[in-house]
Each structure stands twice: as structure tokens, then as C-alpha cells.
Design a protein around this motif. Structure first.
Motif, PDB file in Angstrom:
ATOM      1  N   MET A 180       0.739  -1.121   0.080  1.00 28.30           N
ATOM      2  CA  MET A 180      -0.047   0.065  -0.062  1.00 28.30           C
ATOM      3  C   MET A 180       0.870   1.388   0.157  1.00 28.30           C
ATOM      4  SD  MET A 180      -3.349  -0.968   2.406  1.00 28.30           S
ATOM      5  CE  MET A 180      -2.463  -2.038   3.650  1.00 28.30           C
ATOM      6  N   MET A 181       1.779   1.169   0.662  1.00 32.23           N
ATOM      7  CA  MET A 181       2.827   2.476   0.586  1.00 32.23           C
ATOM      8  C   MET A 181       3.291   2.594  -0.675  1.00 32.23           C
ATOM      9  SD  MET A 181       4.577   1.849   4.391  1.00 32.23           S
ATOM     10  CE  MET A 181       3.669   1.692   6.005  1.00 32.23           C
ATOM     11  N   VAL A 182       3.814   1.477  -1.344  1.00 29.01           N
ATOM     12  CA  VAL A 182       4.325   1.548  -2.832  1.00 29.01           C
ATOM     13  C   VAL A 182       3.219   2.029  -3.581  1.00 29.01           C
ATOM     14  CG1 VAL A 182       4.966   0.244  -4.855  1.00 29.01           C
ATOM     15  CG2 VAL A 182       6.033  -0.272  -2.575  1.00 29.01           C
ATOM     16  N   SER A 183       1.921   1.781  -3.578  1.00 30.23           N
ATOM     17  CA  SER A 183       0.697   2.029  -4.429  1.00 30.23           C
ATOM     18  C   SER A 183       0.570   3.737  -4.530  1.00 30.23           C
ATOM     19  CB  SER A 183      -0.239   1.452  -3.687  1.00 30.23           C
ATOM     20  OG  SER A 183      -0.948   2.114  -2.724  1.00 30.23           O
ATOM     21  N   GLY A 184       1.005   4.529  -3.312  1.00 35.10           N
ATOM     22  CA  GLY A 184       1.062   5.914  -3.403  1.00 35.10           C
ATOM     23  C   GLY A 184       2.219   6.580  -3.953  1.00 35.10           C
ATOM     24  N   GLU A 185       3.044   5.871  -4.527  1.00 30.04           N
ATOM     25  CA  GLU A 185       4.301   6.474  -5.009  1.00 30.04           C
ATOM     26  C   GLU A 185       3.982   6.600  -6.801  1.00 30.04           C
ATOM     27  OE1 GLU A 185       6.906   7.286  -3.484  1.00 30.04           O
ATOM     28  OE2 GLU A 185       5.924   7.304  -1.815  1.00 30.04           O
ATOM     29  N   GLU A 186       4.845   7.331  -7.500  1.00 30.02           N
ATOM     30  CA  GLU A 186       5.181   7.556  -8.791  1.00 30.02           C
ATOM     31  C   GLU A 186       5.260   6.151  -9.431  1.00 30.02           C
ATOM     32  OE1 GLU A 186       6.663   9.964 -12.334  1.00 30.02           O
ATOM     33  OE2 GLU A 186       6.955  10.970 -10.323  1.00 30.02           O
ATOM     34  N   LEU A 187       4.543   5.490 -10.191  1.00 28.29           N
ATOM     35  CA  LEU A 187       4.804   4.186 -10.494  1.00 28.29           C
ATOM     36  C   LEU A 187       5.051   4.036 -11.984  1.00 28.29           C
ATOM     37  CD1 LEU A 187       1.639   2.823  -8.631  1.00 28.29           C
ATOM     38  CD2 LEU A 187       4.003   2.331  -8.198  1.00 28.29           C
ATOM     39  N   PRO A 188       5.948   3.150 -12.392  1.00 33.68           N
ATOM     40  CA  PRO A 188       6.243   2.608 -13.896  1.00 33.68           C
ATOM     41  C   PRO A 188       5.007   2.518 -14.516  1.00 33.68           C
ATOM     42  CG  PRO A 188       7.259   1.199 -12.413  1.00 33.68           C
ATOM     43  CD  PRO A 188       6.629   2.246 -11.350  1.00 33.68           C
ATOM     44  N   PRO A 189       4.959   2.315 -15.751  1.00 36.52           N
ATOM     45  CA  PRO A 189       3.637   1.913 -16.393  1.00 36.52           C
ATOM     46  C   PRO A 189       3.335   0.369 -16.241  1.00 36.52           C
ATOM     47  CG  PRO A 189       5.221   2.610 -17.888  1.00 36.52           C
ATOM     48  CD  PRO A 189       5.489   3.089 -16.548  1.00 36.52           C
ATOM     49  N   CYS A 190       4.443  -0.179 -15.986  1.00 39.71           N
ATOM     50  CA  CYS A 190       4.313  -1.714 -15.754  1.00 39.71           C
ATOM     51  C   CYS A 190       3.273  -2.101 -14.807  1.00 39.71           C
ATOM     52  CB  CYS A 190       5.681  -2.408 -15.875  1.00 39.71           C
ATOM     53  SG  CYS A 190       6.667  -2.112 -14.298  1.00 39.71           S
ATOM     54  N   VAL A 191       3.407  -1.386 -13.678  1.00 34.22           N
ATOM     55  CA  VAL A 191       2.371  -1.728 -12.546  1.00 34.22           C
ATOM     56  C   VAL A 191       0.762  -1.547 -12.968  1.00 34.22           C
ATOM     57  CG1 VAL A 191       1.912  -1.576 -10.228  1.00 34.22           C
ATOM     58  CG2 VAL A 191       4.281  -1.122 -11.020  1.00 34.22           C
ATOM     59  N   ARG A 192       0.076  -2.483 -12.967  1.00 37.69           N
ATOM     60  CA  ARG A 192      -1.333  -2.724 -13.360  1.00 37.69           C
ATOM     61  C   ARG A 192      -2.300  -2.480 -11.924  1.00 37.69           C
ATOM     62  NH1 ARG A 192      -1.738  -3.406 -18.689  1.00 37.69           N
ATOM     63  NH2 ARG A 192       0.428  -2.601 -19.865  1.00 37.69           N
ATOM     64  N   CYS A 193      -1.837  -3.221 -11.032  1.00 40.81           N
ATOM     65  CA  CYS A 193      -2.847  -3.373  -9.973  1.00 40.81           C
ATOM     66  C   CYS A 193      -1.939  -4.216  -8.567  1.00 40.81           C
ATOM     67  CB  CYS A 193      -3.979  -4.353 -10.135  1.00 40.81           C
ATOM     68  SG  CYS A 193      -3.440  -6.045 -10.686  1.00 40.81           S
ATOM     69  N   PHE A 194      -2.960  -3.990  -7.420  1.00 33.00           N
ATOM     70  CA  PHE A 194      -2.316  -4.339  -6.166  1.00 33.00           C
ATOM     71  C   PHE A 194      -3.292  -5.257  -5.542  1.00 33.00           C
ATOM     72  CE2 PHE A 194      -0.613  -0.046  -7.001  1.00 33.00           C
ATOM     73  CZ  PHE A 194       0.764  -0.327  -6.820  1.00 33.00           C
ATOM     74  N   VAL A 195      -2.485  -6.424  -4.694  1.00 30.69           N
ATOM     75  CA  VAL A 195      -3.327  -6.829  -3.746  1.00 30.69           C
ATOM     76  C   VAL A 195      -2.666  -6.861  -2.542  1.00 30.69           C
ATOM     77  CG1 VAL A 195      -4.228  -9.236  -3.051  1.00 30.69           C
ATOM     78  CG2 VAL A 195      -3.863  -8.869  -5.518  1.00 30.69           C
ATOM     79  N   GLU A 196      -3.522  -6.448  -1.365  1.00 25.64           N
ATOM     80  CA  GLU A 196      -2.888  -6.243  -0.077  1.00 25.64           C
ATOM     81  C   GLU A 196      -3.734  -7.230   0.798  1.00 25.64           C
ATOM     82  OE1 GLU A 196      -3.790  -5.051   3.171  1.00 25.64           O
ATOM     83  OE2 GLU A 196      -5.818  -4.765   2.989  1.00 25.64           O
ATOM     84  N   ASP A 197      -3.040  -8.182   1.411  1.00 21.74           N
ATOM     85  CA  ASP A 197      -3.821  -9.008   2.223  1.00 21.74           C
ATOM     86  C   ASP A 197      -3.166  -8.686   3.844  1.00 21.74           C
ATOM     87  OD1 ASP A 197      -4.368 -11.301   3.798  1.00 21.74           O
ATOM     88  OD2 ASP A 197      -3.822 -12.532   2.375  1.00 21.74           O
ATOM     89  N   CYS A 198      -4.295  -8.461   4.680  1.00 20.02           N
ATOM     90  CA  CYS A 198      -4.163  -8.095   6.063  1.00 20.02           C
ATOM     91  C   CYS A 198      -2.842  -7.033   6.226  1.00 20.02           C
ATOM     92  CB  CYS A 198      -3.984  -9.434   6.821  1.00 20.02           C
ATOM     93  SG  CYS A 198      -2.605 -10.363   6.552  1.00 20.02           S
ATOM     94  N   GLY A 199      -3.004  -6.007   5.958  1.00 22.12           N
ATOM     95  CA  GLY A 199      -1.841  -4.946   6.237  1.00 22.12           C
ATOM     96  C   GLY A 199      -2.653  -4.034   7.152  1.00 22.12           C
TER      97      GLY A 199
END
Length: 317
Positions: A180-199
Motif C-alpha cells: 500500500m505504501m508503494v501504491s501511493g508513489e509515482e509508478l512505472p507503467p508496468c504496474v497494473r494493480c495491487f493485492v494487499e492481504d491483512c496490512g
């Protein structure tokens, strides 16, 4: 009167000394446990086979073929960081970066590696976060500075698997907070989605809960002092390390998973995280699942839900 003033000052100094000593203990207890206790790579293979017996043939095949490989990078501060990776059974751009939890290691996330590699046909890369597994590090980072390392691993995965990859980042527990911390950064176009389990929502919230439950102590003043000490020693504070703040900045799809019997990272934490996330998202509360056991308890449903969600954004080829 002077005696009372001196006595008062002495009590203040004693109180400050106790708080300082307590904060040093808390930092050592939480962020620098004995590394020999964290070196689980040797036992992790047998642990995985015991907890997830259905993945044993896949593990045996990877070991026999040499399909599971090691790679390292050097971070800007000179730390040597380690990861495991495996190419998909058939060439594909679909790739999963899988992030482990607190005091765990890459090997112990291979059950999620199995989900992506064996069941979904993805390339996989599993980093050891700092102070874990085969990676360097002076302390556990609880996901905060680790988010920058995971961004580096995303780039490594893209290069390693041929460029123009389509990636999902999937984390469990501290790895989910890192995700989730990564998800708020400026991301390269290769990243398409995230799954977080019990964070967890933030390091502050999680440590406050542990301080109350393990030591029967309030947050003030010990947690405040420990957070300040962490800032001086490691360059980050407990409040700063907030998955809640970062997930509010995320613009990519995210699947939230949490067991309804989780007491380590209480189930209640997932709801403000889910609400803070804008845009495309989904939430699965897993009946009866304790902390980080959702896949173990319900492997078929877990796989189906992840495959359906991730497949919408990563694609099928």
C-alpha cells in the motif's frame, strides 16, 4: 523550597530516563530482533511443505530444474538486497512481485508464488526486505523505506522478464502495508494493480495496539519517544509510515483481503484503508481466517478471487 524544587527536578529527570530507556527497548524489541531468529530460509522449505502440502510437487520441480533463482541488487545506500525469481512456465509479460511480512522471508512467500506461477502462469519475483532473509539492513523498516526498495525490484522484474511487463504487487501483513505504501508513489507503467492481504493502517496504529496488548501500556509517552528515537536512528517516524495516507493517493486497482478472526492486525483496520482508496477496488473479508492464514484456509477461493481481480488489469496473455 529549594529541596522541593530539587526533588521535583530529580523526579522529572528520572521519568525522562525511564521513558528514554523504555523507548530504546521498544525500538530494539520491534525493529532489531535477533537476526538468527529471522533466518528462516533453512527451515522454510519444510515449513511450506507442512503448511501447504499441495505446493510440494511444484517446489520439488523448481528445485530439481533450477527454475527458482537468486538475484541481488545494491541500493543507493550500499545495502545488498536479495530476491528469488522464476520465469513463467511459458513466455509471458504477466508478472507478480510478492512481498513477505514481518520477520518472514521470500522463501516463506512461495505459496503465493505458487498461486501466480503454477496456477496463473506468471513470472514471479519475491524480494527479501531489509533485515530479513538474505538481504542486508540495520533494522526492520516496517514497509516505509522498503517501499522504495520494492520500486527498484519492480524495475528489476521488468528488465529480467523481457520488458513491457504487466505487473501486480501482492503483499501479506507487513508486506501488504509495504504494498500500500508503494501504491501511493509515482509508478512505472508496468504496474497494473495491487493485492494487499491483512496490512495495517500505520506503524503507529499497529505498535500502539501491541504496546497495549503485550505490555498494558498507553501510547503516551513511550510510543512518542520511541517514534522520535526511530527518526533519529533510522530516518522515519511511526506516524509517517502510514499505509492509510499512501493508499489514499493510489490510482490503480487494489484488492483488499482480511480475515475476520485476525487479532494481530485487527480486522477493523481494513475498513478505513478500503474507504481511503479511490477508484477501482474490491474487498474480501475471509470468514474464520486469522492473521495471514486466508490462503492456507481457503486456497481455492483465494486463488479464484485473486485471478478474477488481477486478470482484469494484467490480462490473460
Amino acid at each position: 523550597m529549594k529541596k522541593w524544587i530539587c526533588a521535583g527536578l530529580a523526579l522529572v529527570v528520572l521519568w525522562l530516563a525511564v521513558v528514554w530507556a523504555g523507548s530504546r527497548y521498544l525500538i530494539a524489541y520491534a525493529l532489531t530482533p535477533d537476526r538468527t531468529l529471522l533466518d528462516k530460509n533453512a527451515s522454510a522449505w519444510s515449513d511450506l511443505r507442512g503448511d501447504y502440502p499441495w505446493i510440494a510437487p511444484w517446489l520439488d520441480s523448481l528445485e530439481a530444474s533450477g527454475g527458482l533463482r537468486d538475484t541481488t541488487i545494491t541500493a543507493p545506500d550500499g545495502a545488498r538486497l536479495h530476491a528469488l525469481y522464476a520465469e513463467a512456465p511459458r513466455p509471458t509479460r504477466r508478472t507478480a512481485v510478492v512481498v513477505h511480512g514481518y520477520t518472514d522471508c521470500a522463501v516463506r512467500m512461495l505459496m503465493i508464488g505458487y498461486l501466480y506461477h503454477h496456477d496463473m502462469g506468471y513470472n514471479i519475483l519475491l524480494p527479501d526486505l531489509r533485515y530479513h532473509g538474505a538481504s542486508d539492513g540495520e533494522a526492520i523498516g516496517m514497509g516505509w523505506h522498503d517501499r522504495l526498495d520494492v520500486l527498484r525490484w519492480i524495475g528489476v522484474a521488468d528488465e529480467r522478464f523481457g520488458g513491457r511487463t504487466r505487473q501486480v504487487v501482492h503483499g501479506i501483513s507487513m508486506g501488504a502495508a509495504t504494498t500500500m505504501m508503494v501504491s501511493g508513489e509515482e509508478l512505472p507503467p508496468c504496474v497494473r494493480c495491487f493485492v494487499e492481504d491483512c496490512g495495517y493502517t500505520s506503524v503507529w496504529d499497529e505498535f500502539r495496539k501491541e504496546l497495549r496488548e503485550q505490555f498494558s501500556l498507553p501510547a503516551f509517552p513511550l510510543l512518542h519517544a520511541a517514534s522520535s528515537l526511530c527518526g533519529m536512528k533510522y530516518g522515519w517516524s511511526f506516524r509517517e509510515a502510514s499505509a492509510l495516507d499512501r493508499v489514499a493517493r493510489c490510482r490503480l486497482p487494489m484488492l483488499f483481503i482480511h480475515g475476520d478472526a485476525d487479532t494481530f492486525v485487527p480486522t477493523r483496520m481494513v475498513y478505513p484503508l478500503y474507504e481511503a482508496k479511490r477508484g477501482e477496488k474490491d474487498l474480501w473479508i475471509v470468514p474464520g481466517a486469522a492473521h495471514a492464514t486466508s490462503y492456507r484456509d481457503r486456497p481455492e477461493e483465494y486463488t479464484r478471487r485473486v485471478e478474477e481481480f488481477v486478470g482484469r488489469y494484467v490480462g490473460t496473455e
